[in-house]
Motif scaffolding. Structure first.
Motif, short mmCIF file in Angstrom:
data_model
loop_
_atom_site.label_atom_id
_atom_site.label_comp_id
_atom_site.label_asym_id
_atom_site.label_seq_id
_atom_site.Cartn_x
_atom_site.Cartn_y
_atom_site.Cartn_z
N LEU A 297 0.83 -1.22 0.00
CA LEU A 297 0.00 0.00 0.00
C LEU A 297 0.86 1.26 0.00
CD1 LEU A 297 -2.85 -1.03 2.47
CD2 LEU A 297 -3.00 -0.76 -0.01
N ILE A 298 1.95 1.25 0.75
CA ILE A 298 2.85 2.41 0.74
C ILE A 298 3.47 2.57 -0.64
CG2 ILE A 298 5.02 3.35 1.64
CD1 ILE A 298 4.28 2.24 4.35
N GLY A 299 3.87 1.45 -1.26
CA GLY A 299 4.41 1.51 -2.62
C GLY A 299 3.41 2.10 -3.60
N MET A 300 2.13 1.71 -3.46
CA MET A 300 1.08 2.28 -4.30
C MET A 300 0.94 3.77 -4.06
SD MET A 300 -3.02 1.43 -4.35
CE MET A 300 -2.78 -0.34 -4.39
N GLY A 301 0.95 4.17 -2.78
CA GLY A 301 0.82 5.59 -2.46
C GLY A 301 1.97 6.41 -2.98
N LEU A 302 3.19 5.89 -2.85
CA LEU A 302 4.36 6.60 -3.37
C LEU A 302 4.28 6.75 -4.88
CD1 LEU A 302 7.23 4.99 -1.24
CD2 LEU A 302 6.16 7.23 -0.92
N ALA A 303 3.82 5.69 -5.56
CA ALA A 303 3.69 5.76 -7.02
C ALA A 303 2.68 6.82 -7.43
CB ALA A 303 3.28 4.39 -7.56
N MET A 304 1.56 6.89 -6.72
CA MET A 304 0.56 7.92 -7.01
C MET A 304 1.15 9.31 -6.78
SD MET A 304 -2.44 6.37 -7.76
CE MET A 304 -3.70 7.54 -7.29
#
Length: 294
Positions: free
Chosen positions: A87-94
């Motif tokens: 989820l953090i990886g997804m947030g950073l990508a966004m």
């Protein structure tokens, strides 16, 4: 003539695959079969030659309090690190997907922990967690919380390891999500914006369904990583205190290289392989129906 050509093409394909197939057999299939066979034998310092004992290794292993502790710890470790890092990886990508000033630097900053070797990262965080002069303890002192030995406390040691692993892996998953986000047609987002869709609606109805294949892939990789954690334990806690941070792979490592009990180590390895197979099957067959492949 057509059949002969097809046979020739198939033979050429198998010829190209042969080197990979040889490596797969030698370094994956053979060790798995050898480990499975060894799990039914007693092979330790008390035996000159392996002795067949059937399922006794598995029985003794389940009766071992240290194994049960490592097993539960690993489940908690996976439950904490897998969804959080993904989820953090997804947030950073966004966050870094937008083309703005400094986005390239931000991507480099978030991805940098990934390129650091695990042992090096463990030493860095060991310094952070060190009592008296560690950075985190200095922060605690600054805010009046007092000194804390995070790695020396049974209630915080596993959490401290989890924080380090999440920091290390989040940037890795960010790269996959960033690639997935950049493959989403901009026309879809522009059309939804013209129809009055909010950012949350865009994410829920368009973005998230389209990046579900990446999410499934990330969860499988993160789960695999959660059950092959050993380097940082050797450096930071060695499974302590009182096995509070002991995980399955470290249990196997100790059984093999410290106690030289190859039968017990093999049976624990079989348990890990079966557990990972079950979790991966649930992830694939449970989530695959909800995934849209383009």
């Amino acid at each position: 003539m057509g059949k002969s050509k097809q046979i020739k093409e198939n033979a050429s394909a198998w010829l190209f695959l042969l080197p990979s197939l040889i490596f797969l057999i030698l370094f994956t299939l053979y060790p798995i079969i050898k480990t499975l066979i060894m799990s039914f034998f007693q092979s330790d310092l008390s035996t000159e030659e392996p002795i067949y004992i059937g399922s006794e290794n598995f029985k003794m292993m389940w009766e071992d309090e240290v194994f049960r502790k490592a097993f539960i710890n690993n489940l908690l470790f996976a439950a904490g690190t897998v969804p959080t890092s993904v989820l953090i990886g997804m947030g950073l990508a966004m966050l870094v997907n937008r083309t703005v000033l400094g986005s390239g630097l931000a991507r480099t900053f978030f991805f940098y922990p990934v390129v650091i070797p695990m042992v090096t990262a463990a030493f860095i965080w060991l310094f952070f967690y060190t009592p008296e002069y560690g950075m985190i303890n200095n922060l605690f002192k600054f805010f009046g919380a007092g000194e804390m030995n995070l790695l020396g406390n049974s209630s915080t040691a596993l959490i401290a390891i989890m924080v380090m692993v999440i920091w290390k892996e989040a940037g890795f998953f960010m790269i996959f999500y960033l690639a997935a986000l950049q493959n989403i047609p901009k026309e879809l987002l522009e059309a939804s914006y013209m129809d009055g869709a909010s950012k949350w609606v865009q994410f829920r109805k368009i973005i998230f369904p389209l990046i579900m294949p990446t999410t499934l892939f990330s969860f499988v990789i993160a789960t695999t990583n959660a059950f092959k954690t050993v380097d940082q334990l050797v450096v930071m806690t060695q499974g302590g205190p009182n096995n509070a941070s002991n995980l399955l792979l470290y249990y196997i490592y100790e059984s093999t290289f410290r106690f030289l009990d190859y039968g017990k180590a093999s049976s624990a390895t079989v348990v890990v392989l079966v557990l990972m197979l079950v979790i991966a099957s649930i992830q694939f067959f449970g989530a695959d129906r909800k995934i849209h492949y383009s």
